[in-house]
Structures are given as C-alpha cells and as structure tokens.
Design a protein around this motif. Structure first.
Motif, PDB file in Angstrom:
ATOM      1  N   UNK A 435     -14.071 -12.749  19.184  1.00  0.00           N
ATOM      2  CA  UNK A 435     -13.522 -12.659  17.968  1.00  0.00           C
ATOM      3  C   UNK A 435     -13.276 -11.235  17.934  1.00  0.00           C
ATOM      4  N   UNK A 436     -14.036 -10.441  18.179  1.00  0.00           N
ATOM      5  CA  UNK A 436     -13.884  -8.845  18.107  1.00  0.00           C
ATOM      6  C   UNK A 436     -12.844  -8.484  19.166  1.00  0.00           C
ATOM      7  N   UNK A 437     -12.802  -9.157  20.335  1.00  0.00           N
ATOM      8  CA  UNK A 437     -11.516  -8.796  21.019  1.00  0.00           C
ATOM      9  C   UNK A 437      -9.948  -8.980  20.443  1.00  0.00           C
ATOM     10  N   UNK A 438     -10.350 -10.007  19.653  1.00  0.00           N
ATOM     11  CA  UNK A 438      -9.053 -10.512  18.991  1.00  0.00           C
ATOM     12  C   UNK A 438      -8.392  -9.147  17.850  1.00  0.00           C
ATOM     13  N   UNK A 440      -9.897  -5.983  17.119  1.00  0.00           N
ATOM     14  CA  UNK A 440     -10.739  -5.003  17.496  1.00  0.00           C
ATOM     15  C   UNK A 440     -10.634  -3.689  16.433  1.00  0.00           C
ATOM     16  N   UNK A 441      -9.740  -3.529  15.494  1.00  0.00           N
ATOM     17  CA  UNK A 441      -9.348  -2.474  14.621  1.00  0.00           C
ATOM     18  C   UNK A 441     -10.289  -2.406  13.592  1.00  0.00           C
ATOM     19  N   UNK A 442     -10.788  -3.497  13.196  1.00  0.00           N
ATOM     20  CA  UNK A 442     -11.962  -3.702  12.101  1.00  0.00           C
ATOM     21  C   UNK A 442     -11.053  -2.964  10.750  1.00  0.00           C
ATOM     22  N   UNK A 443     -10.057  -3.638  10.467  1.00  0.00           N
ATOM     23  CA  UNK A 443      -9.570  -3.007   9.094  1.00  0.00           C
ATOM     24  C   UNK A 443     -10.292  -3.822   8.050  1.00  0.00           C
ATOM     25  N   UNK A 444     -10.397  -2.870   6.914  1.00  0.00           N
ATOM     26  CA  UNK A 444     -10.653  -3.627   5.686  1.00  0.00           C
ATOM     27  C   UNK A 444      -9.604  -4.372   5.126  1.00  0.00           C
ATOM     28  N   UNK A 445      -9.968  -5.347   4.212  1.00  0.00           N
ATOM     29  CA  UNK A 445      -9.148  -6.271   3.808  1.00  0.00           C
ATOM     30  C   UNK A 445      -8.715  -5.983   2.499  1.00  0.00           C
ATOM     31  N   UNK A 543       2.002  -3.865  -7.432  1.00  0.00           N
ATOM     32  CA  UNK A 543       1.607  -3.296  -9.056  1.00  0.00           C
ATOM     33  C   UNK A 543       0.156  -3.069  -8.973  1.00  0.00           C
ATOM     34  N   UNK A 544      -0.685  -3.546  -7.793  1.00  0.00           N
ATOM     35  CA  UNK A 544      -2.173  -3.285  -7.823  1.00  0.00           C
ATOM     36  C   UNK A 544      -2.612  -3.405  -6.392  1.00  0.00           C
ATOM     37  N   UNK A 545      -3.810  -2.800  -6.260  1.00  0.00           N
ATOM     38  CA  UNK A 545      -4.342  -2.989  -4.801  1.00  0.00           C
ATOM     39  C   UNK A 545      -6.076  -2.954  -4.903  1.00  0.00           C
ATOM     40  N   UNK A 546      -6.599  -3.950  -4.431  1.00  0.00           N
ATOM     41  CA  UNK A 546      -7.800  -3.936  -4.502  1.00  0.00           C
ATOM     42  C   UNK A 546      -8.530  -3.998  -2.872  1.00  0.00           C
ATOM     43  N   UNK A 547      -9.211  -3.106  -2.651  1.00  0.00           N
ATOM     44  CA  UNK A 547     -10.106  -3.134  -1.460  1.00  0.00           C
ATOM     45  C   UNK A 547     -11.424  -4.033  -1.370  1.00  0.00           C
ATOM     46  N   UNK A 548     -11.527  -4.961  -0.858  1.00  0.00           N
ATOM     47  CA  UNK A 548     -12.611  -5.948  -0.798  1.00  0.00           C
ATOM     48  C   UNK A 548     -13.540  -5.441  -0.211  1.00  0.00           C
ATOM     49  N   UNK A 549     -13.649  -4.256   0.477  1.00  0.00           N
ATOM     50  CA  UNK A 549     -14.778  -3.893   1.132  1.00  0.00           C
ATOM     51  C   UNK A 549     -15.385  -4.496   2.115  1.00  0.00           C
ATOM     52  N   UNK A 550     -14.752  -5.484   2.585  1.00  0.00           N
ATOM     53  CA  UNK A 550     -15.062  -6.553   3.995  1.00  0.00           C
ATOM     54  C   UNK A 550     -13.870  -6.366   4.891  1.00  0.00           C
ATOM     55  N   UNK A 551     -14.243  -6.444   6.067  1.00  0.00           N
ATOM     56  CA  UNK A 551     -13.241  -6.063   7.367  1.00  0.00           C
ATOM     57  C   UNK A 551     -12.699  -7.808   7.993  1.00  0.00           C
ATOM     58  N   UNK A 552     -11.489  -7.542   8.486  1.00  0.00           N
ATOM     59  CA  UNK A 552     -11.095  -8.553   8.864  1.00  0.00           C
ATOM     60  C   UNK A 552     -11.584  -9.456   9.919  1.00  0.00           C
ATOM     61  N   UNK A 553     -12.557  -9.004  10.733  1.00  0.00           N
ATOM     62  CA  UNK A 553     -13.408  -9.414  11.811  1.00  0.00           C
ATOM     63  C   UNK A 553     -14.403 -10.348  10.979  1.00  0.00           C
ATOM     64  N   UNK A 554     -15.029  -9.702  10.141  1.00  0.00           N
ATOM     65  CA  UNK A 554     -16.225 -10.453   9.349  1.00  0.00           C
ATOM     66  C   UNK A 554     -15.460 -11.537   8.479  1.00  0.00           C
ATOM     67  N   UNK A 555     -14.243 -11.556   7.853  1.00  0.00           N
ATOM     68  CA  UNK A 555     -13.671 -12.777   7.242  1.00  0.00           C
ATOM     69  C   UNK A 555     -13.343 -13.610   8.251  1.00  0.00           C
ATOM     70  N   UNK A 556     -12.999 -13.363   9.621  1.00  0.00           N
ATOM     71  CA  UNK A 556     -12.395 -14.582  10.578  1.00  0.00           C
ATOM     72  C   UNK A 556     -13.725 -15.179  11.089  1.00  0.00           C
ATOM     73  N   UNK A 557     -14.882 -14.523  11.030  1.00  0.00           N
ATOM     74  CA  UNK A 557     -15.910 -15.176  11.454  1.00  0.00           C
ATOM     75  C   UNK A 557     -16.592 -16.183  10.368  1.00  0.00           C
ATOM     76  N   UNK A 558     -16.532 -15.508   9.307  1.00  0.00           N
ATOM     77  CA  UNK A 558     -16.964 -16.587   8.004  1.00  0.00           C
ATOM     78  C   UNK A 558     -16.084 -17.500   7.913  1.00  0.00           C
TER      79      UNK A 558
END
Length: 907
Positions: A435-438, A440-445, A543-558
């Motif tokens: 999953x991390x290889x896919x 690797x940038x660990x972007x916040x969502x 018109x708005x932007x909300x930083x979830x505080x979670x990263x794409x890798x964590x969301x993918x694994x969940x």
C-alpha cells in the motif's frame, strides 16, 4: 575525494527574460560521446577530472549496494581525489517503501556514505514543502541541512534572495571546479503549492548563465572557478541518438544551445532518459533513473585550467539481473565505502520488513497504473494519460473513507496519476508495504466545496497548461475518479492544449444526475491537488477547504479493511468516454424526433491497466429500454483505440421531453450518461386514396368516376388495382404522383372490338361495389390504401355536402350564389365538351367524352363476344384535383372517411 575549497551560499538571484550573447570564448578542441556503456579509463600523461553523475534515484535504497559498486568502479581508475560525484536531483521522494517508511533517511545516509559531494535539488526535494515548521525531516531546508547544501540557482524568495544554494566549488587536480545546480521551472505544477508559497522557480538556463558569468568575472567576492559544470534537473524527452530528436524539444534545445560557453559540461535529469551527446564540443549526459546507470564525463585540462578535450559514457548498474560490478574485488577505501553503504541498505530493509510485512488485505488480481500498449505487450509502465484500475480503486477508497469518517462527507473523489507510484500485484496478500509503495507521498486528504462549473473545468484541465499558459512535458494528465462520476469529451486526449483547452468536456454526471453549474459539490482529494497541483488551477476556486488531518495511505488501508473479507478487487469500469458527433456543433443537447435516429462515434472505452477487461459491445438505453447497439472495434492491448459507430433510434411512442441516454460498454459495464431532448415528430399522414363519391347511379357513373390520392412518395409510380363487382381485378398503370406526393385519375366504362378499338365509351358502370386499391414501395416497404364506390340503378344520392345533387339540381341556381346546389343542369347547359354532364368533370388532357380517350386500360375483362366491356382510365381536371386533396387532408385530420363531389360550371 575531491576537496571543497569553499562553500558559497547565496551569490546570485535568478534573472529572467534576457537572451545572452557570448563571443571570444574558447571551447574544448576535442570531444567524444562514447557509446560503449563502459567506464572511461584515464589517459596517461593527461590532467583529467572525472565527473560521475546520477539522477532520479528516488530513494531506491534496495539498489544502493549495486549502485555503489558501479560508482566506485567508475571512480577507482581516476581516484577519489580526482573525481566529483554529482546527484542531479530527485535523490529522494517517490521512493521505495524501505526508504520512505523511514522518511528517506536511509537513502540520504547511503548517498553521503558513498561520497556524493554535489546535490542538486529536484522537484521531489520539494514534495514536503520548502521550510515547514511542522516538518523537520523531509522539507527542502531539512534536506539541504542533511546534505550540507542543495543546489537550485533559479529558486528565489519574495525578496529576491536565493532559497537554497547556487553552486559548490571543489579543488580537483589543482583547479577550482564549480557545480552550478538548477531545478525544473515546472516544479510548482508537481508539488503542493501550499508548501512553496513565496518561492519563484525561474528559468534554469538563465540562472546557470548568471552564476557562470559571476564565476568568470575575476571578482573573488562573488566566487571564481576555473571549470564550471551545469547540473540541470531538467532534460530531453527522448532516449539515445540522434540528438536531433531531443533538439526538437524546446526545453532541451534551450539547455543545449543557450547554456553559456563558460560551462564546460552539462548533466541532465528529471525526464528519466538515457543519453550522452557531444554537442558544440561539450558533453551533455543524462543517466536514466532509479540507480540504473551512472553518467561519466571526463575532462582533459591544460596547465591554464582550460578544458581542451572531453568524453562521456553511460554505464549500467546491472547486466541482466545481476550487478555489473563484483564488489568482492574492492580493496582499501573502496571496500570500506561499499561495506558502509551495504550496511545502511541492509538495516533499512530489515526495519521495513518488520513495518511492512503486516498484511492489511487480500488481493487476487492485478490492480495497476495505466500502461502504454504495443502489439500485446506493455511499452510504458506508467502511462499517466490513461485511466487505470488503480486510479479508480484509490479514488473510491478516498470517497468511501470520507463518507464513513468525516461529518462533512464527500460527493466524489479525485486522484492525480503522478501520486500512484507502484502497481499492486494479485499475489494473494496486500501488505502495508504494498500500500505504501502505491502512495508514498503521504498526502493529507482535503475536502473542498467546488461549483459544478469549476468541477467541469478541472476535468478540462486534464489537457494541461501551466500558470504561464505553456504546455508542460506531459500535455495530458488523466485524473483518477471515483466510480460514481462519469463524463464525456470531444476531440482526443492528444489534442494540443494550447489551442483546445476549454473545448472538450461535454457532460458530467454524479450518481446518475447531470451536474449543475451553480451547485456546489464536495470533493475529497490529496492536499497536493487541493492546492491546485499538477496545473489543476480550477481547484483553487473552492468555496471552502477542510483538511481532514488524515493521510491518503491511512484512508486506503481503512478502506481495504472495510471490504468483505478485506479483499481488494480491481475497478474495471472507465469514467470517461470520447464522443464525437453526438452533441450539436455549439455543444448543446441533441434534439431527436420521436421515431428518428441519431448516429455518432464513441471511442476509448477500455482501461489501460494490466488484465483490463476488453470491451466488445456498446449498448444505448433510455429508461432501461435499449435504443441502439454497436460492436466495438480496436484492441487496446495492441495499441489500438477502441471505437464504435452507434446509431440510436428514439422509440416513436416515447413522450417528448428531456431524457438521459445511457451508454454502456460490455462486458466491463463501463457507463456514461448524456442528455437527450426528444421532440415531437411531425404528424405524418398515412397515404390515402379517395373516390369522388361513394355511391353513383348508373346514369351518373356514365360520366366517369374520379379518384385521387395524397401523402404518397413524390414523383413515383402508384400501382392501381380495381376490383369489379364480380371479383375480377383490373390493373391501371401509368399513375404517378406529383412533387407533393399526390395524384388524380378517372375511370370510364367502354366497349371495344376484338382489336381493342373503342366502340362506345362513357357507358354506365355495371351495378355493384367497386374497390380501388393503391400501393407503392416506400423505403423498401409496401404501403397500401383502399377506397370503394357503389353503382346503383336507383335515384341520385347525396354528395359529401349532404344535398341531393345528382345530375340535376332541383333549384337550377348557379354555384356562384353560394347555394350548395351545383350547376343549373335543368337548362341543359353544355359543359366544355358540349354535352350535358350533370356536373361530373369530363376527361381532360385531350380526352373526348364522345370517344372515351384513355390511358392504358390495364387488364381487359373479356365478356365473351366480339365486343368487350372495359374499364378505362381518364385524366381529371386540375380544379377537381385540388379539391380532392384538400378534402382528403381534412378527412385525415378528422380521422374520418372521405367523400367529395365537386361541381364545376362548364366553361
């Protein structure tokens, strides 16, 4: 190892927009680009400086030992003291799991242990931003501090000062050698804009030339160098020879042609290509990617410090699957260096094995990035211009996670193709490392609210233009989208964005509903994209932007863990179809009449991943009812574009109004929707035939029976068959319609001799019912219409006006009085032929009522004597024709039967 004479931080801010001219400067007398793939050996008796360059290493820590062996092998003949090892950018970022899981520290440690002395910044050195307070490991400033410097002469702050370092100077063979670094000016489009706010990425060539001028101006205060090396994290798009292929690219041509003659050698990077050229007596080298090669440039220097000759070579790290160099042959410092690098590699792998071995799911089928195909084989592993199973799966993971874990939720998700850095192989197990290889940038969502109009623009910006309106190196980037959104586009993905951006996207649907321009939609996406990365500038209009505080890798694994049996499967449906000829020229919704057809072309309906489903059939439906089907031609795996020519037929019974046409490519089930406006079909009257009256007395019939037809195919023959009271059928030929699809004709009864000569005409018809049947071939189908009339031996009958007109009007009043009485026949007024007709129009077109002149009388009825009783056809007066047609139209409109008797005063 070469000695650093001084470390100069600062120096020169990049200038822009100026063209430089150089005269009177000496160039090397000899230069050669070797194509042997072998290291260059020293020339005895010649002062030489050995340059070893590599680029786009991207944290390939598992290849560090083989790479180190290659570098050391190329270095050894010249000695470390006469060699400079130069990293030309992207040393880290988009890295292997074994490196990225440890924030790329193992890679940086390994390169330092190897003896790399000059580090130029690549765009990936900015992946974590420039200088973020909450990140002291991976941002550019942290990397600069770890390496001791980071070269980027063209990156400046808002006050004009350098953000990093312009150059480094080394003492080699008694001469000062400067390495000047510059990063691609397209960096802002490839990293999160939020992380580089306030930085300007100028023209790399202009910046290098400015530094070179300072280093040669004799002013020690701004640095001086005998020899200058340009390290560009930028390059040409093509591998190998000839150089003309790369000179056709404006970016490479600027580097090759416009870099100052003060520069003695050039290293390239960024495009991951392999080439070494001698051009204008100067070496230009790029060494591929991922530790696979090193580029070597050897400079011959005279006693004055002038480069008088040069040569270059690109040397592979591997021969087949095995390292090219047997490291067991190393001794002394080389053996120690190799051992140190290997130890770092092994430690990183061991730590990653523990962290990455954890199984997070099950995967039994390949889920991959898009590929470029040729003759059934993969030609390019990472085709960012096409949809993929991996892009869809990752996008689905984000929107599913957002709706399950945030109060705000999301309508759709978007994934940038460059954020997918590895494929998932269907080997049964999905690990954390996979999953991390896919990702690797660990972007916040982030979740943004975007208008429908801006969302459409985002899709349009897949045809890429940078902030200055220029077309970047990848002119088209295919976004990964969640499966609940689909769209159609015109043109082709290969269109030039400079002239076509803004003309492609036709329709966008979310959950089966067309998006509305002024309605807002919640979109979940990586923070990199949310800040307008990869030139998707319309995302900045949120018109708005909300930083979830979670990263794409964590969301993918969940997401994987939420699936049934934790089994991740490929998403085989495509989001976008290429439609040409469907929408109106102005882009408006097509309007199609009930019962009518509409033909258009649908292309590119497959994904481009490994094991993609090859679609073979396209089906069109409206409200579940099939309205068209077509075969799909072209095989994606053969490098062909799938195409279907589709004709839809709107059901005639479908009510007029707005509909959604659904197009489904099978067997994958990929579906898009487009709007369709069904309009009412004009009332098309059925072909008809009518007689002048429905009942005649025998006396009336002697004047002839006139019949007419309407709504037939124009200017075509009509077959007329008359069935007599005794069942005998007589065919009347020669009847043709006019331009309006109408005809008229008349029948008379006559006797003939055995030779067919008319003995007597305009005889009373035999008593009984006659049927006139008309038929015609229209569009391959036979259409018919029938009318009847009856001949009696009784009194006159009512005509269509309801009065008893017969052959004698009881009042004798003229029709011109307005009375519905007909012509005053009691006075025996002659008609145009001089006989008292009683109001029935006599034959025209030269026919004489006394002789019964006629057209072809068709099949003769033989009555068994020397004379025959025959049905003959006559012409008909034009005034009567018009009357018949008008009455026929009225009768059709009323849905009733049609009878007409029109009197005409004799002329």
């Amino acid at each position: 190892m070469a000695q650093v004479s001084k470390f100069v931080k600062g120096g020169v801010a990049a200038a822009a927009g100026c063209a430089l001219a150089f005269t009177g400067l000496a160039l090397p007398a000899q230069a050669e680009a070797l194509k042997t793939n072998a290291p260059i050996v020293p020339t005895e008796g010649t002062t030489q400086i050995n340059l070893i360059g590599f680029n786009d290493f991207h944290g390939r820590i598992t290849h560090a030992s083989a790479f180190a062996a290659n570098v050391l092998d190329v270095q050894e003949p010249f000695g470390a003291e006469n060699t400079i090892i130069i990293g030309n950018g992207d040393q880290v970022g988009a890295s292997e799991f074994e490196s990225s899981v440890a924030s790329d520290v193992p890679t940086r440690d390994a390169l330092k242990a190897l003896g790399v002395e000059a580090f130029t910044a690549g765009n990936h050195e900015f992946d974590a931003g420039y200088d973020l307070a909450d990140n002291d490991v991976n941002d550019a400033v942290a990397i600069q501090q770890d390496f001791g410097h980071l070269l980027a002469a063209n990156v400046t702050k808002e006050d004009g000062s350098l953000a990093l370092d312009a150059y480094q100077i080394y003492e080699v063979q008694g001469f000062s050698v400067a390495v000047v670094g510059a990063v691609t000016s397209s960096t802002p489009s490839g990293v999160s804009p939020d992380g580089i706010q306030g930085l300007t990425f100028g023209d790399p060539v202009v910046a290098v030339n400015d530094v070179a001028a300072d280093l040669k101006d004799g002013d020690a205060s701004n640095g001086e160098a005998d020899i200058i090396i340009a390290s560009y994290h930028e390059g040409g798009p093509e591998n190998g020879d000839p150089i003309d292929n790369n000179l056709a690219n404006a970016t490479f041509a600027e580097i090759a042609n416009d870099t100052s003659p003060e520069v003695d050698a050039i290293f390239n990077a960024h495009t991951h290509r392999v080439y070494n050229y001698e051009y204008n007596n100067r070496q230009i080298v790029q060494a591929g990617e991922y530790a696979g090669n090193v580029g070597q440039i050897v400079l011959d220097v005279n006693t004055e410090g002038d480069v008088v000759a040069s040569s270059s070579s690109v040397i592979p790290t591997y021969e087949g699957d095995a390292p090219r160099v047997d490291a067991t042959t190393f001794t002394g410092d080389a053996a120690t260096t190799y051992s140190n690098v290997t130890a770092i590699q092994e430690a990183a792998i061991a730590e990653a094995e523990v962290l990455g071995a954890e199984q997070v799911g099950v995967v039994n089928e390949d889920i991959t990035r898009g590929k470029a195909w040729d003759a059934g084989a993969v030609a390019v592993e990472d085709n960012r211009a096409q949809e993929s199973t991996l892009g869809g799966v990752v996008a689905d993971s984000m929107v599913t996670w957002a709706n399950a874990n945030t109060e705000m939720g999301a309508d759709v998700s978007i994934m940038n193709p460059g954020g997918l850095r590895a494929d998932i192989l269907g080997d049964g197990s999905l690990t954390y490392k996979d999953a991390q290889s896919v990702l690797p940038f660990v972007n916040n969502l982030s979740i943004i609210e975007l208008s429908g109009a801006d969302l459409k623009t985002v899709l349009e910006q897949q045809w890429q233009l940078d902030a200055d309106g220029n077309v970047p190196g990848r002119p088209y980037l295919q976004l990964g989208l969640s499966t609940n959104i689909n769209y159609t586009y015109s043109g082709a993905t290969s269109d030039d964005p400079a002239t076509t951006q803004g003309t492609h996207i036709q329709s966008v649907y979310i959950n089966g509903e067309a998006i509305v321009d002024d309605q807002t939609y919640k979109v979940v996406l990586p923070s990199f994209l949310a800040a307008g990365g990869d030139n998707f500038f319309a995302l900045n209009n949120a018109v708005s932007k909300f930083d979830t505080g979670s990263v794409d890798l964590s969301a993918f694994i969940a997401y994987v863990e939420s699936l049934e049996n934790k089994e991740l499967q490929p998403e085989q449906t495509r989001n976008g179809f290429n439609l040409n000829g469907y929408f109106a020229e102005d882009g408006s919704t097509p309007q199609v009449e009930q019962g009518a057809t509409h033909t258009f072309t649908v292309s590119d309906v497959d994904l481009y991943s490994l094991d993609h489903v090859a679609n073979t059939e396209l089906v069109a439906t409206i409200d579940g009812q099939e309205v068209g089907k077509a075969d799909i031609t072209g095989v994606t795996a053969n490098g062909e574009i799938t195409t279907a020519e589709l004709t839809i037929t709107v059901p005639a019974a479908l009510a007029a109004g707005a509909y959604t046409l659904e197009l489904t490519a099978n067997p994958s089930g990929s579906t898009v929707q487009v709007p369709l406006e069904v309009t009412e079909a004009p009332v098309v009257a059925e072909p008809t035939i009518v007689a002048e009256k429905d009942t005649y007395t025998a006396e009336e019939s002697a004047e002839g029976v006139v019949y007419a037809g309407a709504n037939w195919a124009p200017n075509a023959a009509v077959k007329i068959e008359v069935t007599l009271p005794d069942g005998t059928v007589t065919e009347i030929t020669g009847v043709e319609t006019d331009d309006a699809g109408a005809f008229t004709d008349g029948l008379v009864w006559e006797t003939t001799d055995e030779s067919g000569n008319v003995i007597e005409s305009n005889l009373p018809f035999p008593v009984g019912t006659y049927t006139i049947n008309a038929s015609q071939e229209i569009d391959g189908e036979t259409v018919t219409a029938t009318t009847t009339f009856t001949v009696t031996d009784g009194a006159a009958t009512d005509d269509a006006n309801g009065d008893s007109t017969g052959t004698d009007d009881s009042t004798g009043d003229d029709d011109s009085t307005g009375d519905a009485t007909g012509t005053d026949d009691s006075a025996g007024a002659d008609d145009a032929n001089g006989d008292a007709t009683g109001g029935v129009v006599p034959p025209t077109d030269g026919a004489d009522s006394d002789t019964g002149a006629q057209g072809d009388n068709g099949d003769n009825t033989d009555n068994g004597g020397v004379k025959g009783d025959n049905l003959a056809q006559t012409g008909a007066n034009s005034t009567l024709i018009f009357g018949l047609l008008a009455a026929a139209a009225a009768a059709i409109a009323l849905g009733g039967s049609f009878l007409l008797f029109r009197r005409q005063r004799g002329a």
